[in-house]
Design an enzyme around this catalytic site. Structure first.
Site, short mmCIF file in Angstrom:
data_model
loop_
_atom_site.label_atom_id
_atom_site.label_comp_id
_atom_site.label_asym_id
_atom_site.label_seq_id
_atom_site.Cartn_x
_atom_site.Cartn_y
_atom_site.Cartn_z
N SER A 47 29.71 32.50 41.01
CA SER A 47 29.44 33.41 42.12
C SER A 47 28.00 33.42 42.60
O SER A 47 27.73 33.80 43.73
CB SER A 47 29.87 34.82 41.74
OG SER A 47 29.13 35.25 40.62
N HIS A 76 36.73 33.93 42.81
CA HIS A 76 36.10 33.52 44.07
C HIS A 76 36.79 32.30 44.67
O HIS A 76 36.16 31.50 45.35
CB HIS A 76 34.61 33.23 43.85
CG HIS A 76 33.80 34.46 43.62
ND1 HIS A 76 33.39 35.31 44.63
CD2 HIS A 76 33.34 35.02 42.47
CE1 HIS A 76 32.70 36.31 44.12
NE2 HIS A 76 32.66 36.16 42.82
N LYS A 132 39.21 40.73 45.75
CA LYS A 132 38.28 39.97 46.59
C LYS A 132 39.05 39.44 47.80
O LYS A 132 39.45 40.25 48.65
CB LYS A 132 37.60 38.87 45.77
CG LYS A 132 36.58 39.51 44.80
CD LYS A 132 35.79 38.53 43.97
CE LYS A 132 34.73 39.28 43.17
NZ LYS A 132 34.73 38.96 41.75
C1 LIG Z 1 34.62 39.76 40.51
C2 LIG Z 1 34.87 38.94 39.32
C3 LIG Z 1 35.59 39.44 38.22
C4 LIG Z 1 36.03 40.87 38.14
O1 LIG Z 1 37.04 41.14 39.07
P1 LIG Z 1 37.58 42.65 39.19
O2 LIG Z 1 39.00 42.50 39.60
O3 LIG Z 1 36.73 43.31 40.22
O4 LIG Z 1 37.44 43.28 37.85
C5 LIG Z 1 35.88 38.58 37.19
N1 LIG Z 1 35.48 37.29 37.20
C6 LIG Z 1 34.76 36.77 38.24
C7 LIG Z 1 34.34 35.34 38.22
C8 LIG Z 1 34.44 37.59 39.32
O5 LIG Z 1 33.71 37.09 40.32
#
Ligand SMILES: *Cc1c(COP(=O)(O)O)cnc(C)c1O
Length: 401
Positions: free
Chosen positions: A187, A215, A246
């Site tokens: 990310s 992502h 997301k």
């Molecule tokens: C955002 C993210 C998470 C956490 O996701 P949530 O559903 O908000 O808990 C886990 N792993 C990665 C790589 C992320 O970018």
């Protein structure tokens, strides 16, 4: 023994130290829905370049309507974990639909991807086993691995020779099962894991391969299935974790997807699944509508791809240095933390909301503005963004006129 009073004074001091180091994170208040444009608490509307709203679905009318419909037909909440009385037909449908979308046999829902990763390793691996992790993996993967008894190995970011070193070490140590786990997309840099190479290497050792697709799910690859599609190893990944929070609507919820027996074991033993409430019906219903949208047309991920290509080219033409790549995460390198904060502040004055990232979120001397492009952006938004970056960049001496 120190008193409770001392404890609170200690916290106050620690917080002051965080502020003094320039590392204090404050939260900006938004007073309307998540979108390409967001309304701030002071009433100003600004262009949003820092949401994970990759497909623009956070406020999509069809998604909102599906949430309303599920609320009407399945209620507000279930007040139960899944195995007591928290499983509705909708939950089973979403799990089947995610499996189809991801090319797997079965899927289990969690309250968040953080929980999916947190509850993944401990039920599957024991002390005779090994887990091998990319050094830049997400915090939730690191925490999940900490909770399991397997031996841990870490390889240098995206470094295949170092991955092989770890596999050799695990083999020499007599590991029973070995699992290699990596973010599909990282990310902070927007780099995409070399899953084709990693799959070939893990196959040589008989190791399992798992990926975190937070992502990637919904837009990476030509039909948006994710990093495995992008790297031409669709259907060849043992474990996939991801988020509904997301690209896939942006509310909340996560999942793990894979072989039937893996998912069955997680339903029996995964602690965040057994001891935490079921995902709310409105989110589940809306997520099914999101998959309907994505399976019926690639228009949104195509628009995101075009927007990303346009912005990456335009911001470089303006004189900025970015981390190369194709992902909608576009790190605009500033290097200096104070300068990154000044740039972000000036951009906001110019009507563009983009946050600076600096140590400890990224390594020292690697400060940047991380922009995230969305299918919700129109060309005019992206032109405005580049114009604002150009003006602020000239003022701060980051680029030359
Ligand atoms: C955002 C993210 C998470 C956490 O996701 P949530 O559903 O908000 O808990 C886990 N792993 C990665 C790589 C992320 O970018």
């Amino acid at each position: 023994m120190s008193s409770a009073q001392d404890f609170y004074a200690h916290l106050t001091q620690e917080l002051q130290a965080i502020r003094a180091a320039g590392l204090y994170k404050s939260e900006r208040i938004i007073s309307g829905p998540q979108s390409a444009l967001v309304r701030l608490a002071d009433g100003r509307e600004v262009l949003n370049l820092c949401a994970n709203n990759y497909l623009g679905l956070s406020s999509h009318p069809a998604v909102i309507e599906a949430a309303h419909e599920a609320l009407r037909t399945h209620g507000y909440g279930l007040s139960s974990v899944r195995f007591i009385c928290g499983t509705q037909d909708l939950h089973k449908t979403l799990e089947q639909r995610l499996s189809r979308f991801l090319g797997t046999e079965d899927t289990i829902l969690y309250a968040a991807a953080f929980d999916a990763n947190g509850g993944l390793f401990e039920p599957l691996l024991g002390e005779q086993d090994a887990v091998i992790s990319d050094e830049l993996n997400h915090a939730s993967i690191i925490d999940g691995i900490r909770l399991c008894k397997a031996s841990r190995y870490r390889y240098k970011h995206n470094d295949m020779a170092d991955l092989v070193r770890c596999l050799e070490e695990a083999k020499a140590a007599g590991a029973r099962f070995t699992l290699v786990f990596t973010d599909g997309v990282f990310s902070m840099d927007g780099t995409i894991a070399k899953l084709d190479e990693i799959r070939a290497i893990t196959d040589r050792y008989g190791a399992l391969l798992g990926i975190d697709e937070c992502h990637a799910s919904g837009f990476l690859g030509k039909t948006g299935r994710g990093t495995h599609e992008y790297r031409n190893v669709f259907g060849q990944i043992d474990l996939i974790t991801g988020t509904l929070g997301k690209a896939l609507g942006g509310a909340s919820g996560g999942f793990t997807s894979g072989r039937r027996e893996v998912i069955e074991m997680l339903r029996q033993r995964s602690r965040p699944y057994l001891f935490s409430n079921t995902v709310a019906p409105s989110i589940v219903g809306a997520s099914i509508a999101v998959l309907d949208l994505l399976e019926s047309s690639t228009a949104l991920r195509d628009k995101l791809e075009a927007n990303t290509a346009y912005f990456r080219a335009a911001i470089q033409a303006a004189g900025f240095e970015i981390k190369p790549g194709t992902h909608p995460i576009v790190p605009i390198m500033v290097y200096d933390a104070a300068l990154a904060q000044q740039l972000s502040a000036r951009l906001l004055e110019l009507g563009v909301y983009a946050v600076g990232f600096f140590f400890p979120v990224v390594p020292k001397g690697q400060a940047r503005i991380r922009v995230q492009i969305s299918a919700g952006h129109e060309r005019i938004h992206l032109e405005k963004a580049v114009a604002a970056f150009t003006q602020a960049g000239l003022e701060l001496g980051l680029i030359k006129g």
